[in-house]
Design a protein around this motif. Structure first.
Motif, PDB file in Angstrom:
ATOM      1  N   ALA A  34      -8.376   4.276  -0.987  1.00 54.32           N
ATOM      2  CA  ALA A  34      -7.466   5.386  -0.709  1.00 54.32           C
ATOM      3  C   ALA A  34      -7.170   5.452   0.782  1.00 54.32           C
ATOM      4  CB  ALA A  34      -8.059   6.708  -1.190  1.00 54.32           C
ATOM      5  N   ILE A  35      -5.917   5.706   1.133  1.00 53.07           N
ATOM      6  CA  ILE A  35      -5.526   5.798   2.544  1.00 53.07           C
ATOM      7  C   ILE A  35      -5.958   7.135   3.119  1.00 53.07           C
ATOM      8  CG2 ILE A  35      -3.593   5.789   4.151  1.00 53.07           C
ATOM      9  CD1 ILE A  35      -2.041   4.158   2.113  1.00 53.07           C
ATOM     10  N   PHE A  92     -10.129  20.782  -5.921  1.00 55.18           N
ATOM     11  CA  PHE A  92      -9.398  19.601  -6.384  1.00 55.18           C
ATOM     12  C   PHE A  92      -9.064  18.725  -5.180  1.00 55.18           C
ATOM     13  CE2 PHE A  92      -5.746  22.382  -5.563  1.00 55.18           C
ATOM     14  CZ  PHE A  92      -4.852  21.511  -4.943  1.00 55.18           C
ATOM     15  N   TYR A  93      -8.693  17.496  -5.477  1.00 56.43           N
ATOM     16  CA  TYR A  93      -8.437  16.519  -4.423  1.00 56.43           C
ATOM     17  C   TYR A  93      -7.068  15.881  -4.610  1.00 56.43           C
ATOM     18  CZ  TYR A  93     -13.421  16.918  -3.542  1.00 56.43           C
ATOM     19  OH  TYR A  93     -14.674  17.407  -3.266  1.00 56.43           O
ATOM     20  N   VAL A  94      -6.465  15.514  -3.493  1.00 56.04           N
ATOM     21  CA  VAL A  94      -5.213  14.766  -3.481  1.00 56.04           C
ATOM     22  C   VAL A  94      -5.452  13.518  -2.644  1.00 56.04           C
ATOM     23  CG1 VAL A  94      -2.775  14.756  -2.827  1.00 56.04           C
ATOM     24  CG2 VAL A  94      -3.839  16.874  -3.666  1.00 56.04           C
ATOM     25  N   TYR A  95      -5.034  12.365  -3.163  1.00 58.18           N
ATOM     26  CA  TYR A  95      -5.216  11.148  -2.377  1.00 58.18           C
ATOM     27  C   TYR A  95      -3.971  10.280  -2.433  1.00 58.18           C
ATOM     28  CZ  TYR A  95      -6.140   8.441  -6.696  1.00 58.18           C
ATOM     29  OH  TYR A  95      -6.039   7.825  -7.926  1.00 58.18           O
ATOM     30  N   ALA A  96      -3.826   9.406  -1.453  1.00 53.61           N
ATOM     31  CA  ALA A  96      -2.722   8.453  -1.402  1.00 53.61           C
ATOM     32  C   ALA A  96      -3.289   7.043  -1.401  1.00 53.61           C
ATOM     33  CB  ALA A  96      -1.872   8.672  -0.155  1.00 53.61           C
ATOM     34  N   ARG A  97      -2.557   6.155  -2.033  1.00 51.94           N
ATOM     35  CA  ARG A  97      -3.002   4.766  -2.153  1.00 51.94           C
ATOM     36  C   ARG A  97      -1.800   3.838  -2.019  1.00 51.94           C
ATOM     37  NH1 ARG A  97      -5.932   2.465  -7.636  1.00 51.94           N
ATOM     38  NH2 ARG A  97      -7.187   0.801  -6.685  1.00 51.94           N
ATOM     39  N   LYS A  98      -1.987   2.726  -1.328  1.00 54.52           N
ATOM     40  CA  LYS A  98      -0.905   1.762  -1.174  1.00 54.52           C
ATOM     41  C   LYS A  98      -0.555   1.133  -2.524  1.00 54.52           C
ATOM     42  CE  LYS A  98      -0.930  -1.107   2.298  1.00 54.52           C
ATOM     43  NZ  LYS A  98      -1.359  -2.109   3.306  1.00 54.52           N
ATOM     44  N   THR A  99       0.733   0.876  -2.720  1.00 53.75           N
ATOM     45  CA  THR A  99       1.192   0.170  -3.921  1.00 53.75           C
ATOM     46  C   THR A  99       1.255  -1.326  -3.615  1.00 53.75           C
ATOM     47  OG1 THR A  99       3.532   0.311  -3.340  1.00 53.75           O
ATOM     48  CG2 THR A  99       2.584   2.183  -4.513  1.00 53.75           C
ATOM     49  N   GLU A 100       1.766  -2.084  -4.559  1.00 55.81           N
ATOM     50  CA  GLU A 100       1.900  -3.519  -4.333  1.00 55.81           C
ATOM     51  C   GLU A 100       2.910  -3.812  -3.233  1.00 55.81           C
ATOM     52  OE1 GLU A 100       2.795  -5.419  -8.007  1.00 55.81           O
ATOM     53  OE2 GLU A 100       0.837  -4.971  -8.916  1.00 55.81           O
ATOM     54  N   LEU A 101       3.867  -2.905  -3.048  1.00 50.60           N
ATOM     55  CA  LEU A 101       4.796  -3.036  -1.930  1.00 50.60           C
ATOM     56  C   LEU A 101       4.098  -2.508  -0.686  1.00 50.60           C
ATOM     57  CD1 LEU A 101       8.078  -1.746  -3.615  1.00 50.60           C
ATOM     58  CD2 LEU A 101       7.427  -4.113  -3.159  1.00 50.60           C
ATOM     59  N   GLU A 102       4.082  -3.285   0.386  1.00 48.19           N
ATOM     60  CA  GLU A 102       3.248  -2.980   1.543  1.00 48.19           C
ATOM     61  C   GLU A 102       3.545  -1.630   2.182  1.00 48.19           C
ATOM     62  OE1 GLU A 102       3.683  -6.308   4.179  1.00 48.19           O
ATOM     63  OE2 GLU A 102       1.801  -7.165   3.489  1.00 48.19           O
ATOM     64  N   SER A 103       4.809  -1.185   2.115  1.00 45.97           N
ATOM     65  CA  SER A 103       5.177   0.050   2.813  1.00 45.97           C
ATOM     66  C   SER A 103       5.277   1.262   1.895  1.00 45.97           C
ATOM     67  CB  SER A 103       6.514  -0.151   3.546  1.00 45.97           C
ATOM     68  OG  SER A 103       7.528  -0.490   2.632  1.00 45.97           O
ATOM     69  N   ASP A 104       4.889   1.142   0.623  1.00 46.83           N
ATOM     70  CA  ASP A 104       4.982   2.253  -0.323  1.00 46.83           C
ATOM     71  C   ASP A 104       3.596   2.783  -0.698  1.00 46.83           C
ATOM     72  OD1 ASP A 104       7.693   2.124  -0.348  1.00 46.83           O
ATOM     73  OD2 ASP A 104       7.852   0.973  -2.201  1.00 46.83           O
TER      74      ASP A 104
END
Length: 516
Positions: A34-35, A92-104
């Motif tokens: 997770a970022i 509760f938690y919110v997270y961000a994660r990189k997709t297969e596209l490097e900038s998404d």
């Protein structure tokens, strides 16, 4: 969309006394890559903000009026007791994660379920479409993605969410989750109401890839570092703290670029009066800081023959610029401490900074055009501007330069300073503790009457009344860097007996009710 809105408002309106559970077991759903992760302690926040009594807020009544009778009943039960709707909302938690596209990236919210059947019944009453049964989990795609099993609910936003492996996202795995990350453990060891943790190295890598700056050494140094911060809502104030780590990695960066000074010249305080409406303090190794900037910019477009900053590099190398850089000591203090009364009140400000001895001052003086300054007694006058010239005063004493539009301030600087200076007032403890500081006085009652009259005449009576209604609860705002690894911020309110969050939310609700 109505389902998304209802879920959000039900979180705000939940009764903390009805919540339960460990509150952290769903951390095992957050992947180790997770970022960033945001942790929201709703059980504490709704209590502190008074949101457990939604009838006290006009906004809830407005929102509820948009529902039909059946939806209103479901919503009322939802707000009264989230467990009746199948949700456990302690945290509760919110997270961000990189997709297969490097900038998404995809953003995911993780909520613990108390009772799956009750949750399904509630969202059905709220108008949700029939979920798709995927065996291991249920799925709804309706202007937002909802997936859940008997234990957890996730809400996912971003491109390509339809292709995600929801079964995997809903499977707890302590060993591969963010819980195993040492930096995240450090974050979770703190007590907070609202917190955020980020893999700084990955964020920088993502940014540098998007900007085409992935070859920069200063970005490479960020790999392996993390940052986290949190807010706590207390009676009369909101306190925040930010941390960067691990310490050994931060030390490695600062060893290569030692831009922060720790030995601020406290005699600078003597030239400033006790009262301040706006103050800033900074202590930098100027030469090292410019070397850092130069290194960073020189690596832009490293694979390209053209560098847009080449002219700036030439300026850095100019002997006259180097002489100015070498003259500066790096300690700076600024304060706005008064206003000259008139049709257009002029702020009374002063700035003091250190130089490297008498020679440093003379080098700075030599960098000014001779026709722009003159000396009168022990101080100097600098005239700037074209059609309407503006003059400021400055003086030198004991490796310090004092610049001001206040002759009394100049005299105090050249003498023994103010008997009660800026460090002897309420700002004293922060000034002495923080390596860098920003302070703003938000208490309108402490400003001169002619300033308040100017504001009233400038923005209009009705707008001024609304402005003061919003601002009359606040006292001061400050942000300070305490050491190489930590920073703190604070928003203080006048009323110290009621929680700051509750005061702010009520203030916003009351002052925007006319818009409903």
């Amino acid at each position: 969309m109505i389902l998304l809105a209802a879920l959000f408002l039900s979180l705000s309106g939940c009764n903390p006394k009805s919540s339960g559970g460990s509150g952290t077991s769903h951390l095992s759903l957050i992947p180790g890559d997770a970022i960033f992760v945001v942790g929201v302690e709703f059980k504490k926040i709704v209590d502190k903000g008074g949101l457990n009594k939604p009838d006290d807020f006009k906004f809830f009544s407005l929102f509820r009026s948009e529902f039909n009778e059946k939806q209103q009943k479901a919503f009322d039960e939802f707000v009264k007791d989230p467990k009746s709707a199948g949700l456990d909302l302690d945290v509760f938690y919110v997270y961000a994660r990189k997709t297969e596209l490097e900038s998404d990236v995809n953003v995911t919210c993780v909520i613990k379920l108390h009772d799956e059947s009750k949750f399904v019944a509630t969202i059905k009453d709220l108008g949700a479409p029939e979920p798709e049964d995927k065996g291991e989990y249920k799925l709804i795609l309706d202007n937002g993605t909802f997936a859940w099993n008997k234990d957890y609910l996730i809400l996912v936003a971003g491109d390509g969410v339809e292709t995600l492996d929801f079964a995997s996202l809903l499977t707890a795995n302590q060993e591969t989750s963010i819980s195993a990350n040492e930096g995240f453990k450090a974050f979770q060891s703190n007590t907070y109401d609202l917190g955020i943790w980020a893999d700084y190295g990955v964020l920088i890598d993502l940014y540098s890839t998007m900007m085409g700056l992935d070859k920069m050494d200063v970005f490479e140094l960020a790999k392996g570092t993390y940052v986290y911060g949190y807010l706590n809502f207390e009676n009369g104030e909101i306190n925040g703290k930010g941390t960067m780590g691990p310490k050994e990695k931060v030390d490695e960066v600062l060893a290569k670029y030692p831009i922060i000074k720790k030995d601020f010249d406290e005699t600078l305080y003597q030239g400033f009066p006790e009262q301040s409406f706006l103050a800033m303090k900074m202590s930098l190794n100027v030469k090292e800081y410019l070397n850092f900037i130069k290194t960073a910019l020189s690596e832009c477009n490293a694979d390209d023959s053209y560098n847009p900053y080449s002219e700036l590099f030439s300026a850095f190398e100019d002997p006259s610029v180097q002489k100015i850089v070498n003259a500066l000591g790096g300690d700076i203090l600024f304060s706005l401490y008064g206003f000259v009364e008139g049709m257009f009140p002029i702020p009374t400000t002063s700035i003091a900074f250190t130089v490297n001895g008498e020679q440093g001052f003379q080098d700075l003086l030599a960098s000014l055009p001779a026709n722009m300054w003159s000396k009168t007694g022990e101080h100097y006058t600098l005239v700037m501007g074209g059609g309407v010239p503006m003059s400021v005063l400055f003086a030198y004493k004991d490796s310090k330069v004092y610049v001001s539009d206040d002759i009394e301030g100049i005299k105090k600087f050249l003498d023994k300073g103010f008997d009660k200076n800026i460090a002897s007032g309420s700002l004293g403890a922060q000034l002495k503790k923080d390596l860098m500081l920003f302070y703003l006085n938000l208490d309108l009652d402490s400003y001169p009457d002619h300033i308040k009259l100017l504001l009233q005449n400038t923005i209009g009576g009705r707008a001024y009344k609304q402005f003061t209604s919003y601002m009359n609860i606040y006292k001061e705002l400050s942000y300070g860097v305490t050491n190489n690894y930590e920073a703190e911020c604070s928003l203080k309110l006048k009323n110290t007996t009621v929680n700051a969050l509750k005061q702010i939310l009520k203030n916003i609700d009351e002052n925007t009710s006319s818009l409903y």
